[in-house]
Design a protein around this motif. Sequence first.
Motif, PDB file in Angstrom:
ATOM      1  N   MET A   1       0.823  -1.193   0.000  1.00 40.85           N
ATOM      2  CA  MET A   1       0.000   0.000   0.000  1.00 40.85           C
ATOM      3  C   MET A   1       0.871   1.263   0.000  1.00 40.85           C
ATOM      4  SD  MET A   1      -2.945   1.221   2.689  1.00 40.85           S
ATOM      5  CE  MET A   1      -1.943   1.393   4.126  1.00 40.85           C
ATOM      6  N   LEU A   2       1.861   1.332   0.871  1.00 44.36           N
ATOM      7  CA  LEU A   2       2.691   2.537   0.955  1.00 44.36           C
ATOM      8  C   LEU A   2       3.519   2.739  -0.307  1.00 44.36           C
ATOM      9  CD1 LEU A   2       3.996   2.313   4.633  1.00 44.36           C
ATOM     10  CD2 LEU A   2       2.022   3.567   3.768  1.00 44.36           C
ATOM     11  N   ILE A   3       4.061   1.653  -0.823  1.00 45.23           N
ATOM     12  CA  ILE A   3       4.887   1.756  -2.021  1.00 45.23           C
ATOM     13  C   ILE A   3       4.054   2.230  -3.200  1.00 45.23           C
ATOM     14  CG2 ILE A   3       6.269   0.439  -3.677  1.00 45.23           C
ATOM     15  CD1 ILE A   3       7.211  -1.235  -1.250  1.00 45.23           C
ATOM     16  N   SER A   4       2.844   1.708  -3.338  1.00 39.76           N
ATOM     17  CA  SER A   4       2.003   2.135  -4.470  1.00 39.76           C
ATOM     18  C   SER A   4       1.554   3.587  -4.307  1.00 39.76           C
ATOM     19  CB  SER A   4       0.805   1.205  -4.657  1.00 39.76           C
ATOM     20  OG  SER A   4      -0.022   1.205  -3.530  1.00 39.76           O
ATOM     21  N   MET A   5       1.274   4.027  -3.069  1.00 40.90           N
ATOM     22  CA  MET A   5       0.907   5.435  -2.851  1.00 40.90           C
ATOM     23  C   MET A   5       2.068   6.352  -3.199  1.00 40.90           C
ATOM     24  SD  MET A   5      -1.317   5.327   0.659  1.00 40.90           S
ATOM     25  CE  MET A   5      -1.545   7.107   0.698  1.00 40.90           C
ATOM     26  N   CYS A   6       3.273   5.947  -2.826  1.00 42.47           N
ATOM     27  CA  CYS A   6       4.463   6.742  -3.133  1.00 42.47           C
ATOM     28  C   CYS A   6       4.676   6.788  -4.646  1.00 42.47           C
ATOM     29  CB  CYS A   6       5.679   6.145  -2.433  1.00 42.47           C
ATOM     30  SG  CYS A   6       7.191   7.115  -2.603  1.00 42.47           S
ATOM     31  N   SER A   7       4.514   5.657  -5.314  1.00 44.38           N
ATOM     32  CA  SER A   7       4.685   5.607  -6.767  1.00 44.38           C
ATOM     33  C   SER A   7       3.743   6.560  -7.476  1.00 44.38           C
ATOM     34  CB  SER A   7       4.442   4.187  -7.284  1.00 44.38           C
ATOM     35  OG  SER A   7       5.430   3.319  -6.829  1.00 44.38           O
ATOM     36  N   VAL A   8       2.492   6.611  -7.042  1.00 41.31           N
ATOM     37  CA  VAL A   8       1.498   7.502  -7.660  1.00 41.31           C
ATOM     38  C   VAL A   8       1.922   8.952  -7.482  1.00 41.31           C
ATOM     39  CG1 VAL A   8      -0.881   8.345  -7.468  1.00 41.31           C
ATOM     40  CG2 VAL A   8      -0.430   5.893  -7.495  1.00 41.31           C
ATOM     41  N   GLU A   9       2.341   9.326  -6.282  1.00 44.31           N
ATOM     42  CA  GLU A   9       2.764  10.708  -6.025  1.00 44.31           C
ATOM     43  C   GLU A   9       3.960  11.102  -6.885  1.00 44.31           C
ATOM     44  OE1 GLU A   9       1.691  13.403  -4.161  1.00 44.31           O
ATOM     45  OE2 GLU A   9      -0.098  12.172  -3.995  1.00 44.31           O
ATOM     46  N   VAL A  10       4.934  10.218  -6.969  1.00 42.03           N
ATOM     47  CA  VAL A  10       6.136  10.505  -7.751  1.00 42.03           C
ATOM     48  C   VAL A  10       5.772  10.627  -9.230  1.00 42.03           C
ATOM     49  CG1 VAL A  10       8.377   9.597  -8.493  1.00 42.03           C
ATOM     50  CG2 VAL A  10       7.695   9.440  -6.096  1.00 42.03           C
ATOM     51  N   GLU A  11       5.035   9.663  -9.730  1.00 36.60           N
ATOM     52  CA  GLU A  11       4.669   9.650 -11.149  1.00 36.60           C
ATOM     53  C   GLU A  11       3.927  10.916 -11.551  1.00 36.60           C
ATOM     54  OE1 GLU A  11       2.593   6.568 -14.294  1.00 36.60           O
ATOM     55  OE2 GLU A  11       2.379   6.216 -12.156  1.00 36.60           O
ATOM     56  N   GLU A  12       3.020  11.389 -10.708  1.00 35.00           N
ATOM     57  CA  GLU A  12       2.229  12.590 -11.021  1.00 35.00           C
ATOM     58  C   GLU A  12       3.076  13.855 -11.082  1.00 35.00           C
ATOM     59  OE1 GLU A  12      -0.876  12.659  -8.091  1.00 35.00           O
ATOM     60  OE2 GLU A  12      -2.079  11.180  -9.173  1.00 35.00           O
ATOM     61  N   ASN A  13       4.274  13.817 -10.518  1.00 33.26           N
ATOM     62  CA  ASN A  13       5.111  15.014 -10.468  1.00 33.26           C
ATOM     63  C   ASN A  13       6.297  14.973 -11.421  1.00 33.26           C
ATOM     64  OD1 ASN A  13       4.159  16.933  -8.205  1.00 33.26           O
ATOM     65  ND2 ASN A  13       3.880  14.876  -7.378  1.00 33.26           N
ATOM     66  N   LEU A  14       6.294  14.039 -12.354  1.00 36.38           N
ATOM     67  CA  LEU A  14       7.389  13.941 -13.323  1.00 36.38           C
ATOM     68  C   LEU A  14       7.043  14.677 -14.617  1.00 36.38           C
ATOM     69  CD1 LEU A  14       8.286  10.171 -12.899  1.00 36.38           C
ATOM     70  CD2 LEU A  14       9.545  12.135 -12.015  1.00 36.38           C
ATOM     71  N   LYS A  15       8.068  15.044 -15.376  1.00 38.61           N
ATOM     72  CA  LYS A  15       7.873  15.704 -16.675  1.00 38.61           C
ATOM     73  C   LYS A  15       7.172  14.771 -17.658  1.00 38.61           C
ATOM     74  CE  LYS A  15      10.325  19.476 -15.898  1.00 38.61           C
ATOM     75  NZ  LYS A  15       9.782  20.801 -15.898  1.00 38.61           N
TER      76      LYS A  15
END
Length: 89
Positions: A1-15
């Motif tokens: 759960m935590l890893i997938s939440m982190c992945s979503v946040e990171v992905e949304e903030n990439l170029k």
Amino acid sequence: MLISMCSVEVEENLKDPDSFKVDRSRTLATQNSNGYSVEMVFRANNSFGATVPGTAICAFGSNGKDNKPLLESKEKAFLKSVSINGKRI
């Protein structure tokens, strides 16, 4: 759960979010006194289209949104902060 939440946040903030790839062998979830942190190494395309490595750290509170201990909570974790390549977003 935590890893997938982190992945979503990171992905949304990439170029180029579609180019986001996690190096899963380097993804760690650790508990500390203030909650949990996820350290992630990933690859993504930069503004010039080149694939470059990156790092991210996502910090989570020790309780879920229902204020129960995170491992017992049925609610989502509370994401406190995200930093990508040393920059807090």
